[in-house]
Design an enzyme around this catalytic site. Structure first.
Site, PDB file in Angstrom:
ATOM      1  N   GLU A 143       0.770  -1.296   0.017  1.00 20.17           N
ATOM      2  CA  GLU A 143      -0.105  -0.107  -0.096  1.00 20.17           C
ATOM      3  C   GLU A 143       0.884   1.343  -0.058  1.00 20.17           C
ATOM      4  OE1 GLU A 143      -3.224   0.017  -0.345  1.00 20.17           O
ATOM      5  OE2 GLU A 143      -3.805  -2.019   0.113  1.00 20.17           O
TER       6      GLU A 143
ATOM      7  N   ARG B 254     -17.526  -0.603   7.061  1.00 21.15           N
ATOM      8  CA  ARG B 254     -18.612  -1.077   6.370  1.00 21.15           C
ATOM      9  C   ARG B 254     -19.290  -2.251   7.211  1.00 21.15           C
ATOM     10  NH1 ARG B 254     -19.022  -5.381   3.155  1.00 21.15           N
ATOM     11  NH2 ARG B 254     -16.667  -5.466   3.225  1.00 21.15           N
TER      12      ARG B 254
ATOM     13  N   CYS C 215      -7.453  -2.012   8.625  1.00 23.55           N
ATOM     14  CA  CYS C 215      -6.067  -1.799   7.948  1.00 23.55           C
ATOM     15  C   CYS C 215      -5.650  -0.541   7.640  1.00 23.55           C
ATOM     16  CB  CYS C 215      -6.193  -2.856   6.791  1.00 23.55           C
ATOM     17  SG  CYS C 215      -6.178  -4.721   7.075  1.00 23.55           S
TER      18      CYS C 215
ATOM     19  N   HIS D  84      -1.502  -5.522   1.656  1.00 24.91           N
ATOM     20  CA  HIS D  84      -2.665  -6.401   1.745  1.00 24.91           C
ATOM     21  C   HIS D  84      -2.210  -7.820   0.983  1.00 24.91           C
ATOM     22  CE1 HIS D  84      -5.770  -3.151   2.932  1.00 24.91           C
ATOM     23  NE2 HIS D  84      -6.091  -4.384   3.764  1.00 24.91           N
TER      24      HIS D  84
HETATM   25  N1  PCA Z   1      -8.209  -6.897   6.812  1.00 22.30           N
HETATM   26  C1  PCA Z   1      -9.111  -5.880   7.372  1.00 22.30           C
HETATM   27  C2  PCA Z   1      -8.862  -5.451   8.610  1.00 22.30           C
HETATM   28  C3  PCA Z   1      -8.049  -7.017   9.135  1.00 22.30           C
HETATM   29  C4  PCA Z   1      -7.694  -7.491   8.041  1.00 22.30           C
HETATM   30  O1  PCA Z   1      -6.691  -8.325   7.908  1.00 22.30           O
HETATM   31  C5  PCA Z   1      -8.934  -4.528   6.345  1.00 22.30           C
HETATM   32  O2  PCA Z   1      -8.506  -4.585   5.193  1.00 22.30           O
HETATM   33  O3  PCA Z   1      -9.294  -3.380   6.910  1.00 22.30           O
END
Ligand code: PCA
Length: 209
Positions: free
Chosen positions: A76, A86, A139, A163
């Site tokens: 990111e 959400r 996240c 991610h």
């Molecule tokens: N993904 C979520 C929160 C925890 C995770 O592993 C997110 O993308 O915000």
């Protein structure tokens, strides 16, 4: 030299979270990596992150999370000062349109060499792309909180967020997913790249939409 690699607890009704599964695999094969699981709770994730940084005093922090619907590992680039949940978090909280840090800047950029990391991950045969949004859930909160902490209290520390896709066992057939082993391979390559690359690659990773 210690690298802190965080993953998240399962959330949203899932029994597992591939970000934590992959982080554990990386820590099992690299003795410079400490893996820590963060809660998917707006109220506790940032205090947990701060406590773990203070405890391990790492020189690099990589936070990983699961992005359902993505089929590639996505380092990111931008953390935004916005929470718009959400779904409720694991404590039942669902904040809408509040800042991560009241009075903080609108956004922070990662200090990881995301383009070099994408190239290194792809060289391992794992799909990867730079992402320009970590969403508006826990996240992004952790990513923004991490970058705020580094900017204000730990200026010599580098860090950022990545991610990973859901694992195939979490999704139905034909849905975007990636094996946890491959996500671990990607996190490993990203860490090695961050430890050895000062200047990011001068290549385009922009999007038109
Ligand atoms: N993904 C979520 C929160 C925890 C995770 O592993 C997110 O993308 O915000």
């Amino acid at each position: 030299m210690t690298v802190l690699l965080t993953g998240f607890a399962p959330f949203g009704g899932s029994a597992t979270n591939p970000s934590w599964q992959a982080a554990r695999l990386v820590a099992a094969r690299r003795d410079d990596v400490v893996a820590v699981e963060l809660p998917v709770e707006f109220g506790t994730s940032l205090p947990a992150l701060r406590a773990t940084i203070e405890r391990h005093r790492p020189s690099l922090v990589v936070c990983a999370g699961e992005a359902g619907g993505r089929s590639a590992v996505t380092p990111e680039r931008v953390a935004i000062n916005l929470i718009d949940a959400r779904i409720p978090d694991n404590a039942g909280d669902q904040p809408v349109d509040v800042p991560v840090m009241a009075g903080g800047p609108a956004a922070y950029f990662t200090t990881l060499p995301v383009k070099a990391a994408v190239a290194a991950i792809q060289a391992k045969g794992v799909p990867a792309a730079v992402s320009h949004t970590a969403g508006t859930y826990v996240c992004n909160q952790v990513f923004y909180g991490l970058m705020h902490l580094l900017a204000t209290e730990f200026p010599s520390l580098r860090g950022g967020f990545v991610h990973v896709p859901s694992a195939p066992e979490q999704t139905g057939a034909g849905r975007p997913a990636l094996e946890v082993q491959q996500s671990a391979e990607a996190l490993d390559a990203l860490i090695t790249t961050a430890l050895t690359t000062v200047d990011d690659l001068d290549v385009s990773a922009g999007t038109l939409n």
